[in-house]
Enzyme design. Structure first.
Site, PDB file in Angstrom:
ATOM      1  N   LYS A 183       0.842  -1.204   0.000  1.00  0.00           N
ATOM      2  CA  LYS A 183       0.000   0.000   0.000  1.00  0.00           C
ATOM      3  C   LYS A 183       0.877   1.254   0.000  1.00  0.00           C
ATOM      4  O   LYS A 183       0.533   2.260  -0.640  1.00  0.00           O
ATOM      5  CB  LYS A 183      -0.926  -0.002   1.214  1.00  0.00           C
ATOM      6  CG  LYS A 183      -1.894   1.180   1.292  1.00  0.00           C
ATOM      7  CD  LYS A 183      -2.867   1.205   0.119  1.00  0.00           C
ATOM      8  CE  LYS A 183      -3.802   2.413   0.188  1.00  0.00           C
ATOM      9  NZ  LYS A 183      -4.856   2.275   1.221  1.00  0.00           N
ATOM     10  N   LYS A 251      -1.105  11.165   5.280  1.00  0.00           N
ATOM     11  CA  LYS A 251      -0.745  10.215   6.341  1.00  0.00           C
ATOM     12  C   LYS A 251      -0.090   8.977   5.752  1.00  0.00           C
ATOM     13  O   LYS A 251       0.935   8.489   6.241  1.00  0.00           O
ATOM     14  CB  LYS A 251      -1.992   9.860   7.145  1.00  0.00           C
ATOM     15  CG  LYS A 251      -1.780   8.865   8.285  1.00  0.00           C
ATOM     16  CD  LYS A 251      -2.091   7.434   7.885  1.00  0.00           C
ATOM     17  CE  LYS A 251      -3.545   7.244   7.478  1.00  0.00           C
ATOM     18  NZ  LYS A 251      -3.817   5.814   7.136  1.00  0.00           N
TER      19      LYS A 251
END
Length: 301
Positions: A183, A251
């Protein structure tokens, strides 16, 4: 899988991705218990037949499989481990999980956090896989997300009937934490591709080109990309309907930059995009879609 074979599912986290993912499982016939910190977000699923839970522990108690889809590392630690780790009074899922339960964490967190969760839960006989997703709110609604899995292959096979409802591509990439590493790679690609499209749109507009025609022409060539096809038009209109929040991408990009630093390398493009996103966050655009990177070029005169 017949209706009687479907395991009881608990779900924690009903945000922009979690809510439609949970709804798809419910529509597919999985018995579903849901919990969200803001309990009002449970209402549409309760009306559709899900059961509500007053705490993560209650959501976990009757679950054979527990899925988690929350915002960040601290949230994952809080809902799964709670007071034991964070010193809070939250009734965490750990207190309701039974030996043999499988936890599927669809949140995007650091690989180290995933490994920590797996190790902590293994102490009480609970299995864990990390399964972050990519594809935005569009993919969450249509059940076409790409699911990036780290964990034991046998546990992936347990999870597969559920993951096939929420995603159209399920990739096993290695042990726990591997899904999160993949990811991070994904978010680096998102950073570069969205920023490149935003920059190109800004240049074309400054040059006075008919940009809709330009996009059509370029999409069929080497410059074609998902970002160009799905986000360029909104950038040109200055509209940024939510697919994935810019604040959450920032983030995630921090996770990728930390992974790169630990591996002894720099990511100069990602570092530049991170700085652009920091500027937009400071201007109050954190809840816009990542394609709001186009706003940065509007500040250049």
């Amino acid at each position: 899988m017949s209706p009687t074979d479907r395991p009881a599912v608990g779900w924690i986290g009903l945000g922009a991705l979690g809510a439609p993912m949970a709804a798809n499982l419910l529509a597919a016939g999985f018995p579903l218990t849901v919990h969200n910190r803001n309990r009002s977000r449970e209402a549409p699923l309760l009306q559709a037949g899900a059961r509500g839970a007053g705490s993560p522990a209650e959501a976990a108690t009757a679950a054979e499989v527990l899925l988690v889809c929350v915002s960040d590392d601290c949230a994952v630690e809080a809902v799964l481990l709670g007071a034991e780790i964070l010193g809070t009074d939250q009734t965490a899922a750990r207190q309701g999980l039974q030996p043999g339960t499988l936890v599927i964490d669809c949140s995007t967190v650091s690989p180290a956090t995933s490994r920590c969760m797996a190790a902590q839960l293994a102490q009480q006989g609970v299995d864990y896989i990390d399964a972050p997703v990519t594809g935005g709110t569009e993919g969450a609604r249509t059940g076409t997300l790409s699911v990036l899995v780290g964990g034991d292959p046998a546990q992936l096979e347990r999870a597969r009937p559920l993951l096939e409802v929420i995603g159209s591509r399920i990739s096993h990439l290695g042990p726990v934490g591997s899904g999160q590493q993949a990811k991070a790679v994904n978010q680096v690609l998102v950073a570069g591709s969205y920023a490149a499209v935003a920059e190109a749109m800004a240049l074309g507009q400054r040059l006075g080109l008919p940009m809709e025609q330009v996009c059509e022409a370029l999409a069929a060539g080497a410059a074609g990309s998902w970002a160009l096809e799905n986000r360029a038009a909104n950038m040109l209109r200055g509209q940024f309907p939510l697919g994935f929040k810019l604040a959450l991408h920032r983030k995630d990009l921090a996770i990728a930059l930390e992974a790169a630093a630990a591996a002894g390398m720099e990511l100069p493009v990602s570092q530049l995009v991170a700085a652009m996103e920091d500027s937009l966050l400071a201007s109050g655009h954190g809840n816009d879609d990542v394609s709001a990177l186009a706003r940065w070029f509007g500040s250049q005169g």
